[in-house]
Write an enzyme that holds these catalytic residues in place. Structure first.
Site, PDB file in Angstrom:
ATOM      1  N   HIS A 112       0.848  -1.193   0.000  1.00  0.00           N
ATOM      2  CA  HIS A 112       0.000   0.000   0.000  1.00  0.00           C
ATOM      3  C   HIS A 112       0.883   1.243   0.000  1.00  0.00           C
ATOM      4  O   HIS A 112       1.957   1.260   0.620  1.00  0.00           O
ATOM      5  CB  HIS A 112      -0.906   0.044   1.238  1.00  0.00           C
ATOM      6  CG  HIS A 112      -1.959  -1.009   1.243  1.00  0.00           C
ATOM      7  ND1 HIS A 112      -3.245  -0.785   0.795  1.00  0.00           N
ATOM      8  CD2 HIS A 112      -1.927  -2.299   1.647  1.00  0.00           C
ATOM      9  CE1 HIS A 112      -3.950  -1.897   0.924  1.00  0.00           C
ATOM     10  NE2 HIS A 112      -3.171  -2.829   1.438  1.00  0.00           N
ATOM     11  N   ALA A 157      18.731 -15.408   7.615  1.00  0.00           N
ATOM     12  CA  ALA A 157      17.478 -15.801   8.262  1.00  0.00           C
ATOM     13  C   ALA A 157      16.860 -14.626   9.007  1.00  0.00           C
ATOM     14  O   ALA A 157      17.556 -13.860   9.679  1.00  0.00           O
ATOM     15  CB  ALA A 157      17.745 -16.948   9.238  1.00  0.00           C
ATOM     16  N   ARG A 177      20.226  -5.001   5.339  1.00  0.00           N
ATOM     17  CA  ARG A 177      21.349  -4.163   4.916  1.00  0.00           C
ATOM     18  C   ARG A 177      22.510  -5.062   4.507  1.00  0.00           C
ATOM     19  O   ARG A 177      22.580  -6.226   4.894  1.00  0.00           O
ATOM     20  CB  ARG A 177      21.785  -3.232   6.051  1.00  0.00           C
ATOM     21  CG  ARG A 177      20.689  -2.286   6.515  1.00  0.00           C
ATOM     22  CD  ARG A 177      21.179  -1.389   7.648  1.00  0.00           C
ATOM     23  NE  ARG A 177      20.105  -0.543   8.166  1.00  0.00           N
ATOM     24  CZ  ARG A 177      19.713   0.606   7.622  1.00  0.00           C
ATOM     25  NH1 ARG A 177      20.327   1.042   6.538  1.00  0.00           N
ATOM     26  NH2 ARG A 177      18.734   1.301   8.151  1.00  0.00           N
TER      27      ARG A 177
END
Length: 206
Positions: A112, A157, A177
């Site tokens: 959205h 993970a 990152r």
């Protein structure tokens, strides 16, 4: 009074479903996790999913979204997708060759826009996901709309990936990152070699 056209539109939205998506969920769930992987994959191919040669799905597959699974999802050759795996098919999802995924990975194509303060959740948008060859996605990672995972990249993970990942890099965290750059080929890893000598292979294709 609601017009007939409006009623029909509401009914279409309320009851819209792709029988193939539902069948994929049932067929992939009836077999035990990490067992009968070849049988599960054959069933999913018979249901119309495009799955390349020697690829295996080792757990349940949950398909959501409004698009047809046959047209929007493609899985390349030599992949090992552990599952449970959640793929949203509001937009196309391409998974390349030799891609490995851990448990509870989510590929989400719907989002959205940010709205005004009276309603921050704005207009829905849909963006494709492209997972290139050789990618490794760790357990419980989430790949968000519009993301491209470059060739040979690694997603740690639990990471939430919000932007493209360059080839041969490792990313992790929330939001994900850069952790480090990876070499195109990895020479002998002493720790990995010690583990391989100690533990038997868990790859069911071995």
């Amino acid at each position: 009074m609601i017009g007939l056209k409006k009623v029909l539109l509401l009914a279409k939205e309320e009851f819209a479903f792709d029988p193939r998506r539902m069948a994929v969920g049932v067929a992939s769930s009836i077999l035990p996790q990490n067992s009968f992987n070849r049988a599960r994959t054959v069933l999913l191919r018979r249901l119309g999913l495009r799955i390349g040669a020697s690829s295996l799905l080792a757990g349940s597959v949950h398909l959501t979204g409004s698009g047809p699974a046959r047209d929007l999802l493609s899985i390349g050759q030599g992949c090992y997708l552990t599952g449970p795996l959640h793929i949203d098919l509001t937009a196309p999802v391409h998974i390349g060759d030799r891609v490995y995924m851990g448990y509870d990975v989510m590929l989400i194509t719907a989002d959205h826009e940010l709205g005004e303060s009276s309603q921050r959740c704005g207009r829905r948008v849909y963006r494709a996901i492209d997972v290139e060859d050789g990618v490794w996605i760790g357990s419980r990672a989430v790949i968000l709309p519009g993301v491209r995972l470059g060739r040979g990249s690694v997603v740690a993970a639990g990471a939430v990936v919000t932007r493209d990942v360059a080839s041969d890099t490792m990313v992790g965290g929330v939001p994900a990152r850069l952790i480090r750059h990876l070499e195109d080929t990895v020479a002998g890893d002493a720790r990995r070699e010690r583990l391989a000598a100690t533990w038997p292979s868990t790859d069911s294709r071995a």
